[in-house]
Design an enzyme around this catalytic site. Structure first.
Site, PDB file in Angstrom:
ATOM      1  N   CYS A 120       0.761  -1.270  -0.078  1.00  0.00           N
ATOM      2  CA  CYS A 120       0.174  -0.294   0.042  1.00  0.00           C
ATOM      3  C   CYS A 120       0.804   1.220   0.020  1.00  0.00           C
ATOM      4  O   CYS A 120       0.583   2.177  -0.777  1.00  0.00           O
ATOM      5  CB  CYS A 120      -0.850  -0.016   1.255  1.00  0.00           C
ATOM      6  SG  CYS A 120      -0.252  -0.406   2.841  1.00  0.00           S
ATOM      7  N   ASN A 121       2.159   1.219   0.805  1.00  0.00           N
ATOM      8  CA  ASN A 121       2.765   2.429   0.551  1.00  0.00           C
ATOM      9  C   ASN A 121       3.513   2.448  -0.577  1.00  0.00           C
ATOM     10  O   ASN A 121       3.753   3.845  -1.170  1.00  0.00           O
ATOM     11  CB  ASN A 121       3.874   2.364   1.888  1.00  0.00           C
ATOM     12  CG  ASN A 121       3.222   2.090   3.251  1.00  0.00           C
ATOM     13  OD1 ASN A 121       2.421   3.152   3.727  1.00  0.00           O
ATOM     14  ND2 ASN A 121       3.457   1.396   4.247  1.00  0.00           N
TER      15      ASN A 121
END
Length: 348
Positions: A151-152
């Site tokens: 996600c990052n």
């Protein structure tokens, strides 16, 4: 045609978000859900918000339970999905939301994760820019093994890659600071994730280049055309249940103008259904992306510092995980890419 679907790890946050989105998918029918400690319970007991699927019984997460489905989504801790997927038929579309198949470098895997290296699968970021060729959608078309990005990684990659591909920023001087919600850590019971520790506080973690998403970011920006990519990436845990707000900066190449910068980002994301560049002077909020498969991007040039500043916001459980998984699966199955995915967030 309707495809039968199994979701492994259905009791976790990522598994629950997969099921929430799949419940509205007209072509994908969830027939099997699995778990580990929660096996034997009904799904509604551990995911009470999923009313339309509450009757399903959680089965053990075993290859023989998952085999026989057209599509298997895997939402397990790293090291677990690789072991499981080895036993699934090659004809099954397997979409891994974990880290086991993201990295192409065995050395990077050993350094940041450790344990057995399971090899890289087709990378599930349809918007990933390539320095040459047809782009990532061509890679995903008809794929049967897909690795969903971190996600990052998604927030930083989508924020910076247009400048990398256009040669407007220096790939060796990238800095990103992210405000992230604790749902990205899953349902693990940890002291630092307790409400009493989180509320009213913000805390940095994995400081100093040790976060496991670092090599994946470098890998993506290298694909986009960066040479000698170096990124200093610091996540900060903040008291919101879901969401990522990434502020990424990069030094501009000599002579680059603000007009060139904006033109590069506009060109990169023109026509993209889920990555949207906001008008000049506007910057996104995580609240605007909750429940949506969007990454919203705000852009500015810091003339005094000679840097571009990119603010990208997304829901870590949707565009950062489950939404990307379904988006990539749609492409692999030849379905409209946007099926069952929305750009509308939930507010307030």
């Amino acid at each position: 045609m309707t495809y039968s679907v199994a979701v492994a790890g259905a009791s976790g946050y990522a598994g629950g978000e997969l099921l929430r989105l799949l419940a509205a998918h007209p072509e994908l029918e969830v027939t099997t859900v699995t778990a580990h400690q929660n096996a034997g319970q009904q799904l509604g007991a551990v995911q009470p918000h999923l009313r339309s699927l509450a009757h399903l019984e959680l089965q053990p997460t075993e290859p023989e339970v998952l085999a026989g489905h057209d599509v298997v989504f895997v939402a397990l801790p790293h090291g677990k999905s690789g072991e499981l997927s080895e036993h699934l038929p090659e004809s099954t579309l397997v979409v891994d939301c974990g880290a086991d198949h993201r990295l192409t470098s065995e050395d990077d895997w050993a350094r940041f994760y450790g344990g057995e290296f399971f090899g890289a699968w087709d990378y599930g970021m349809p918007e990933l820019l390539h320095s040459a060729g047809d782009g990532q959608r061509a890679v995903l078309a008809a794929s049967r093994r897909i690795a969903v990005p971190g996600c990052n990684v998604t927030a930083i990659t989508l924020g910076l890659q247009p400048g990398i591909r256009a040669g407007l920023i220096e790939p060796g001087d990238l800095v990103a600071v992210l405000a992230v919600g604790p749902s990205g850590a899953g349902k693990t019971l940890r002291t630092d994730l307790l409400a009493s520790e989180l509320l009213g506080s913000a805390s940095a973690y994995a400081v100093g280049g040790v976060h496991r998403h670092t090599p994946e970011i470098i890998q993506n920006l290298t694909v986009a055309g960066g040479e000698g990519v170096s990124v200093s990436f610091t996540p900060v845990l903040v008291p919101m249940s879901r969401g990522i707000l990434a502020t990424s900066t990069a030094r501009l190449s000599p002579g680059v103008t603000a007009e060139q910068v904006r033109a590069a980002w506009e060109e990169a994301y023109a026509g993209e259904p889920f990555v949207q560049l906001l008008p000049a002077g506007q910057f996104p909020r995580t609240a605007d992306t909750v429940g949506a498969n969007t990454c919203l991007i705000g852009l500015a040039v810091d003339e005094a510092a000679g840097r571009v500043v990119v603010v990208s916001a997304l829901d870590n459980l949707v565009k950062g995980t489950a939404g990307a998984a379904i988006q990539s699966a749609n492409i692999a199955l030849g379905l409209p890419e946007t099926t069952a995915l929305t750009t509308n967030g939930v507010a307030p």
